[in-house]
Design a protein around this motif. Structure first.
Motif, PDB file in Angstrom:
ATOM      1  N   ARG A  24      14.595  -2.531   1.772  1.00  0.00           N
ATOM      2  CA  ARG A  24      13.300  -3.216   1.680  1.00  0.00           C
ATOM      3  C   ARG A  24      12.138  -2.287   2.010  1.00  0.00           C
ATOM      4  O   ARG A  24      11.030  -2.462   1.497  1.00  0.00           O
ATOM      5  N   ALA A  25      12.370  -1.305   2.870  1.00  0.00           N
ATOM      6  CA  ALA A  25      11.292  -0.422   3.325  1.00  0.00           C
ATOM      7  C   ALA A  25      10.951   0.663   2.317  1.00  0.00           C
ATOM      8  O   ALA A  25       9.791   1.086   2.216  1.00  0.00           O
ATOM      9  N   LEU A  26      11.917   1.138   1.558  1.00  0.00           N
ATOM     10  CA  LEU A  26      11.720   2.321   0.718  1.00  0.00           C
ATOM     11  C   LEU A  26      10.696   2.168  -0.409  1.00  0.00           C
ATOM     12  O   LEU A  26      10.049   3.161  -0.758  1.00  0.00           O
ATOM     13  N   PRO A  27      10.512   1.001  -1.024  1.00  0.00           N
ATOM     14  CA  PRO A  27       9.495   0.924  -2.080  1.00  0.00           C
ATOM     15  C   PRO A  27       8.107   1.343  -1.611  1.00  0.00           C
ATOM     16  O   PRO A  27       7.322   1.873  -2.401  1.00  0.00           O
ATOM     17  N   ALA A  28       7.793   1.132  -0.353  1.00  0.00           N
ATOM     18  CA  ALA A  28       6.488   1.530   0.185  1.00  0.00           C
ATOM     19  C   ALA A  28       6.482   2.977   0.649  1.00  0.00           C
ATOM     20  O   ALA A  28       5.436   3.488   1.063  1.00  0.00           O
ATOM     21  N   LEU A  29       7.646   3.649   0.581  1.00  0.00           N
ATOM     22  CA  LEU A  29       7.780   5.031   1.049  1.00  0.00           C
ATOM     23  C   LEU A  29       8.423   5.871  -0.046  1.00  0.00           C
ATOM     24  O   LEU A  29       9.562   6.323   0.077  1.00  0.00           O
ATOM     25  N   PRO A  30       7.719   6.109  -1.143  1.00  0.00           N
ATOM     26  CA  PRO A  30       8.330   6.779  -2.302  1.00  0.00           C
ATOM     27  C   PRO A  30       8.792   8.206  -2.043  1.00  0.00           C
ATOM     28  O   PRO A  30       9.763   8.664  -2.643  1.00  0.00           O
ATOM     29  N   VAL A  37       9.732   3.846  11.580  1.00  0.00           N
ATOM     30  CA  VAL A  37       8.356   4.091  12.026  1.00  0.00           C
ATOM     31  C   VAL A  37       7.423   4.507  10.893  1.00  0.00           C
ATOM     32  O   VAL A  37       6.203   4.503  11.070  1.00  0.00           O
ATOM     33  N   ALA A  38       7.959   4.885   9.753  1.00  0.00           N
ATOM     34  CA  ALA A  38       7.135   5.447   8.680  1.00  0.00           C
ATOM     35  C   ALA A  38       6.212   4.410   8.065  1.00  0.00           C
ATOM     36  O   ALA A  38       6.562   3.239   7.904  1.00  0.00           O
ATOM     37  N   THR A  39       5.009   4.852   7.726  1.00  0.00           N
ATOM     38  CA  THR A  39       4.048   4.075   6.959  1.00  0.00           C
ATOM     39  C   THR A  39       3.573   4.971   5.817  1.00  0.00           C
ATOM     40  O   THR A  39       3.807   6.189   5.837  1.00  0.00           O
ATOM     41  N   PRO A  40       2.896   4.413   4.821  1.00  0.00           N
ATOM     42  CA  PRO A  40       2.376   5.277   3.749  1.00  0.00           C
ATOM     43  C   PRO A  40       1.486   6.398   4.282  1.00  0.00           C
ATOM     44  O   PRO A  40       1.423   7.473   3.688  1.00  0.00           O
ATOM     45  N   GLU A  41       0.810   6.151   5.408  1.00  0.00           N
ATOM     46  CA  GLU A  41      -0.081   7.161   5.973  1.00  0.00           C
ATOM     47  C   GLU A  41       0.679   8.261   6.706  1.00  0.00           C
ATOM     48  O   GLU A  41       0.224   9.414   6.747  1.00  0.00           O
TER      49      GLU A  41
END
Length: 221
Positions: A78-84, A106-110
């Protein structure tokens, strides 16, 4: 325990064996990336909703995964689509699933680019340590922000000389939402009581057509 080393070691053959292990490992991580894509699609379409309580429960039954491991697979999927960037690194075999699993906590796009560099530079153990420290910092920052917001709270309610009740204050979004709902409910009750007392339309518009002045006002900058 004594380790015996052959007198004649074919280092070239050992290097080829090591390369084959690394290559196969990269293929396995690419397969992991594809597996996560399939899990995400299956989860989004509710393929597990045939008597199971969750996608993780279905994975545990169908694929023999430990339930905790299955939950982590679903979470990462679920998390990976926002973290290409992390998703591509896993698909290329540049990062292991173990590293990606830790980084997605902990990763975010930023922060993704910085965390990707950490994942490439360190071992899985180092990544886990860094992520654990990162989460502690995030929790402390969240606590400081919450404390600051609470310190800025205020609410004054008093009756002016002309009899009008004056309300001034700064509330948290949650408390503000409760107050807004209470005001809306009170306004609707007053409107209904006035309509019943008058027996005719006295010019008041229904609540949904009345926008309080404090909602219409734009904050000054």
């Amino acid at each position: 325990m004594e380790t015996r080393t052959p007198h004649h070691v074919d280092y070239a053959a050992l290097n080829r064996l090591g390369d084959e292990i690394a290559e196969l490992s990269a293929h396995l991580e690419a397969a992991n990336a594809r597996l996560l894509e399939l899990i995400r699609e299956f989860d989004e379409q509710g393929g597990w909703n045939t008597g199971f309580t969750s996608c993780a429960a279905w994975l545990s039954w169908r694929c023999g995964m430990d339930l905790g491991a299955a939950r982590e697979r679903v979470r990462v999927a679920r998390a990976l689509p926002a973290l290409p960037r992390l998703a591509k690194a896993l698909a290329r075999g540049e990062l292991s699933y173990a590293k990606v699993r830790a980084l997605t906590r902990v990763a975010t796009p930023e922060t993704e680019e910085r965390l990707l560099a950490i994942g490439r530079a360190g071992t899985a153990w180092h990544v886990e340590r860094i992520v654990a420290g990162w989460r502690r910092v995030d929790r402390k920052a969240e606590l400081r922000e919450t404390t600051l917001r609470h310190s800025r709270r205020s609410l004054q309610v008093y009756q002016a000389e002309d009899g009008m009740v004056v309300v001034r204050g700064r509330l948290t979004p949650e408390a503000g939402a409760v107050l807004m709902k209470a005001l809306a409910a009170a306004r609707e009750t007053l409107y209904q009581q006035r309509q019943q007392a008058a027996g005719t339309d006295d010019g008041w518009a229904p609540l949904e057509q009345q926008q309080p002045a404090f909602e219409r006002q734009q904050p000054t900058r």
